[in-house]
Every structure is written in C-alpha cells, then in structure tokens.
Write an enzyme that holds these catalytic residues in place. Structure first.
Site: not given
Length: 588
Positions: A191, A387
């Site tokens: 991330k 995402s």
C-alpha cells in the site's frame, strides 16, 4: 438621519440592480445556448482536425440546476467517447476524406489513448487517410500518432522514444524538519499510497510492483507501435535504449517517421490528397464540432431497447460528485434510474478511477449489487480502476480491461495529520479536559497514543477484510486467494487477466457487445449517466474566484511546483479510511 437613509437606500438599490443584472445575464445565456442555430455544417471533401487539447474525460457530463431549471443546458458532446463515436461515423461519411493530427497535445491517459488509437486503426480500413504533423512528439503522443498513414516531423523537431519511468516524492525528512507529520494506519505491504510519508526511499515491494507495472504497459505500447510501423519489438527496444530517434534524421532512418518537413509542406500534401489547388484552402472541421454534429443528427429512433452507460470517473469522494469526482449521490441515482427503466436491458459501468473514500465505494458497491439482481452489469476499465475503483467493479457480471489499464490495489489506509512537534516549536501548548478515557478522540496537537492507534487499526482491518470478501465473492475466489494478490499491489490489465481480477482484455465496444448479449438484445441504443444535480450555491462557489486564485498561484510558482503543491494538499485533506491507489502514473 435622512442622509443615512438615502445612503442605505442607494446601497440596497445597487445590490438589487447587481443581482437582477447577474440573473439576467444567466437567463440570456441559457436562452441563447438552447437554440438550434449553431448546428454544425460539414462541407464536402473535408478533413477532421483531431485536436485533443480539450478532450480529457470519458464523459462530458450533464448538469441540472434544481432551483434554476432555466440554466439546464443541452448535453455536452466533447468527451472521449463522443470523439470515438464521431470517428466511427466518419468512416462512412462521404463528406469526410481524412483526419489531420496537427501538433497534438493530448491530456488523455494511456488506456484512453489506446481506445482512440484503436478507433483510428479502424478508420483507416475505410481507405481514408490519416496524416500527422508535429514540431516535436512526446512519447505518449507518438504512441497515438504512430497509427497515422504518414508521419511528418519538423526539420529541427524532436521525437521522444525512451521507455517508461515513474517518479515518486517522499516526505519523511520534510516532516521531521518541519514538524508537520502524517500518522499512518494501513493494511497491505504494497500500500504505497502512504509510503512517501513513512520512508525517504522506495521499498523493495513498491519497486517490484512499479517495475512490473511499467514493463507490462511498455510491452503493450511497443507491440502496437511495432505493428503500425512494421518495425520489430526488438529493434524498437534498441531505439529506446540508445535514444536512436532523438533527431528527425535518426527518426526517419529508424522508420519511426515518414517525412521531415515544415508545416506548409504538410498542408500542401493534404491538398494533393484532396485534389485541391495549392493556392486554395482545404475545408476542415474540428473534432469537437464534428462530434456535436454526429451526436445531434445520428440518433436512432427505430428501437426502444437501450444499454445504459454509467461513467464513474475521477477520485471517489463524498456527496453529489461531478465529472471529476465520483460521488455516491449521482452514482446511486444513476444506477437506480437505470434499474427502474424498463427499456434499459443491461448496464455498462465505465470506471476511470484510482479509488478514494472507502465508505462511498461500499455504498456504490451495494447499489450495484441491488441492480445486478435485476439487470446484468458489465465493467469497462479505463486508465485506472484501482483500489476503490476496483471495489466498485468486483461484483459485476463481467469485467473488461485494456492491456495497459492499472487495476488491483486491493488495500486500505488511513492518514491523520499531526502538528505536535510544529506546535512545540512555535510555543503552542494544548491541554485537554475529558469525562472518559476516549472522549477526546484524536487531536492533531497531541501524539497519537497506542490506544487510539489500536482502534484506528481495527477499523482499517475491518474495511480491508470487507474489501477482500467483496472481491472473493464477486470473482468466485477464496479469501486467501484474493489476499495473496491483494495487500495493495497494483497490476496492469494484462497481468490482472492472468490472476483472475478481470475476465477479458478489451475496450468499451467489447463491453457493450457483452452487455447486449447478457441483456439478450441485438438492436439497441445507448444512454449516458449520470446527470449531476447542482444548486445556486454551487454556482457561486465556483464563480471565477477559485479559478483565478489557482491560475495566479500556478503562474507564480510554475506548473511543476503547482502539481507538487496539489499532491500535498490532496493527501493532507483526505478524510476517513481510503481505498486508493498509490499514485497516478502519467506517461509522456
């Protein structure tokens, strides 16, 4: 007192006059803009001028003003898919003989450019010409222009062909020196959206995924250029490695261009192709005007069956949304309207988003889940569907992506600005009084304590678990399978196909055909959504002042520095848990 009364009356009168004048101008503009006198006329033996400088979004959008319906304008037709539709129509339009791409400066992303390039390839099958000229080609613009029948370059111009790179800015040292810190709570070793705030260099995991992503996108680009220019991929990579096309002569030797010439020669060659006297001007029409003409004159009234095209473009935020922001208001309303319309048999959800607010992603996911029970939904991915952008795609019946789409990034994070050190440096002291241990919640002027961090981490883990379960259910995979390819890692469309995140490689056309098949229709028309609802307050909020301020700042500090400022501002104002991609990859 009488004097003061006269002054007050004058002020009130001036105010009323200004308001009447303001609304009068708006009303006149609305009336003038609603006429049909500006219908575009295309002369015979014309050329389309493909200027893409103002084409940025897939969907141009339509805005309705609830409290001022007289301001509701006609639909705009300057989106990418209006352009693609116009190019398709031009194939059989006897008035159009070719397309000119002159000093093109495109704002389109790489997957959007691929879609446009495919449309131009298809246009060439009509035996009409595509000519391209530039004083200099950027790499992304050359990727598009390489489809042309004849490519011209200015004698002292340049051609960029060097491979791809990504540059990421890191803020760790800046935070330590300034005292302005971002507290990070995340899930996912990849991330990297928050990595710039934690490190002063790229992690091995981030470097790995970025390298693989760039390689996959480059392979897609170079294979298409190789096909159009009849040059081997091996040789193109050698050209990129050694910058062997950096001058016009070198580019021509390597067959990346056809002619070294000035613009007047280019125009004369177009005249020859049109059989127009060299002393005369040839007729042309801009792509925006031609798209407007096609959209307003080629409507199909022979069928009632429709496929809804719902555009989700931009970051995922809160509220109504607009052409730059995906909001739950307009998106949920669009899905509900398409669901209730009996003539709409299926839906294509076009996603071009790096993600954003996790709660909004969940709300849109839920609306898609309800709609899917009534009508099939097919996703078409653009530059990004990452995402939160993938969150709202994962439960569709079918998912199409371009080979160079950036997708995945299944991970979440939260960021909390903290000014404790900065406050200490300037002598600010903050005290708290509370009735319960956790009553104060989080304060940006106090260090993040372990107790609050644990609560925040719990929230992130809950959302990540929900995200993975949504993907697992939608893609018919196990939690463990999704988690293994998740952790926030990004994938190209080509790689996403291999690991099961998408079903097929293809663009909007293929997605629409699949939607027609699932909807069991053969003859249909399309209808665009959403329509955005705005109020008078929204008009005032954007009435020139904000744009003027942005223009002044950009002029003073430079465009590159302004982009850095916007990046810092964007990251620092994100609220709530984010399901967002690491960065937006811009290829030039």
């Amino acid at each position: 007192m009488k004097f003061l009364g006269n002054v007050l009356a004058t002020i009130v009168g001036l105010f009323i006059f200004c308001m009447i004048f303001f609304f009068g101008i708006l009303l006149i503009g609305a009336i003038a803009g609603s006429g049909d006198s500006d219908i575009v006329s295309v002369k015979s033996n014309s050329v389309i001028e493909l200027d893409l400088s103002k084409i940025e979004h897939d969907y141009a959008g339509k805005t309705n003003y609830n409290d001022m319906p007289f301001l509701n304008g006609k639909d705009k037709h300057d989106g990418l898919f209006d352009v693609l539709k116009a190019i398709e129509y031009a194939k059989t339009d006897n008035d159009i003989k070719g397309i000119s791409i002159l000093n093109n400066n495109s704002n389109l992303g790489i997957a959007q450019t691929k879609a446009l390039r495919d449309a131009l390839e298809d246009f060439k099958k009509s035996n009409k010409f595509i000519y391209s000229y530039a004083d200099g080609y950027s790499q992304k613009d050359y990727y598009l222009n390489s489809v042309a029948s004849e490519i011209y370059l200015n004698p002292i111009g340049e051609l960029e062909f060097k491979g791809l790179s990504a540059e990421i800015m890191f803020f760790k040292d800046f935070q330590e020196k300034s005292g302005l810190k971002m507290e990070i709570i995340r899930h996912g070793k990849y991330k990297s959206a928050v990595e710039p705030f934690l490190e002063n260099k790229m992690s091995d995991a981030n470097r790995e995924q970025t390298t693989q992503l760039l390689s996959s996108i480059w392979n897609s680009v170079v294979n298409e250029v190789a096909k159009s220019r009849n040059i081997s991929v091996t040789r193109l990579n050698e050209i990129a490695e050694g910058l062997l096309a950096r001058t016009p002569e070198m580019a021509k030797t390597e067959k990346l261009i056809d002619k070294i010439a000035y613009e007047d020669v280019y125009h004369n060659d177009i005249k020859k192709a049109l059989k127009v006297d060299l002393d005369d001007d040839y007729d042309s029409v801009t792509i925006e005007d031609y798209a407007e003409k096609v959209a307003t004159t080629s409507k199909d009234y022979s069928t009632k069956d429709k496929i809804a095209i719902i555009y989700a473009q931009g970051e995922i935020g809160n509220g109504e949304g607009d052409i730059n922001i995906i909001g739950e208001g307009s998106m949920r309303r669009a899905l509900q309207d398409a669901r209730k319309d009996k003539n709409i048999k299926s839906i294509v959800l076009r996603i071009n988003s790096p993600g954003g607010n996790a709660m909004t992603s969940e709300l849109i996911w839920r609306e898609i889940e309800l709609t899917k029970k009534v009508k099939p939904i097919v996703v078409s991915m653009g530059n990004y569907a990452a995402s939160g952008g993938y969150y709202i795609a994962c439960n569709a019946n079918k998912i199409f992506a371009e080979a160079n789409t950036i997708t995945g990034s299944i991970g979440v994070f939260g960021m909390l600005p903290n000014f404790t050190i900065a406050a200490d440096k300037i002598g600010l002291d903050i005290e708290q009084v509370k009735t319960h241990t956790n009553a104060s919640g989080y304060s940006p002027f106090k260090p993040l304590d372990d107790n609050y961090r644990a609560f925040a981490q719990e929230g992130v883990e809950t959302i990540y678990s929900t995200f993975v379960n949504r993907v697992a259910t939608g893609r018919k995979m196990t939690f463990e399978q999704v988690d293994a390819i998740g952790q926030g890692r990004v994938w190209s469309g080509q790689d996403a196909l291999k690991i099961g995140l998408v079903d097929k490689i293809g663009g909007m056309d293929e997605a629409i055909k699949e939607a027609a098949r699932l909807g069991k229709i053969t003859k249909y028309k399309t209808e665009n959504f959403p329509e955005y609802e705005k109020s008078f307050e929204d008009i005032l909020a954007n009435f020139g002042l904000a744009q003027s301020r942005q223009s002044i700042i950009k002029e003073e500090i430079g465009e590159q520095n302004y982009k850095i400022l916007q990046q810092i501002k964007q990251m620092s104002t994100q609220k709530g848990v984010q399901a967002r991609m690491a960065y937006e990859l811009k290829i030039n």
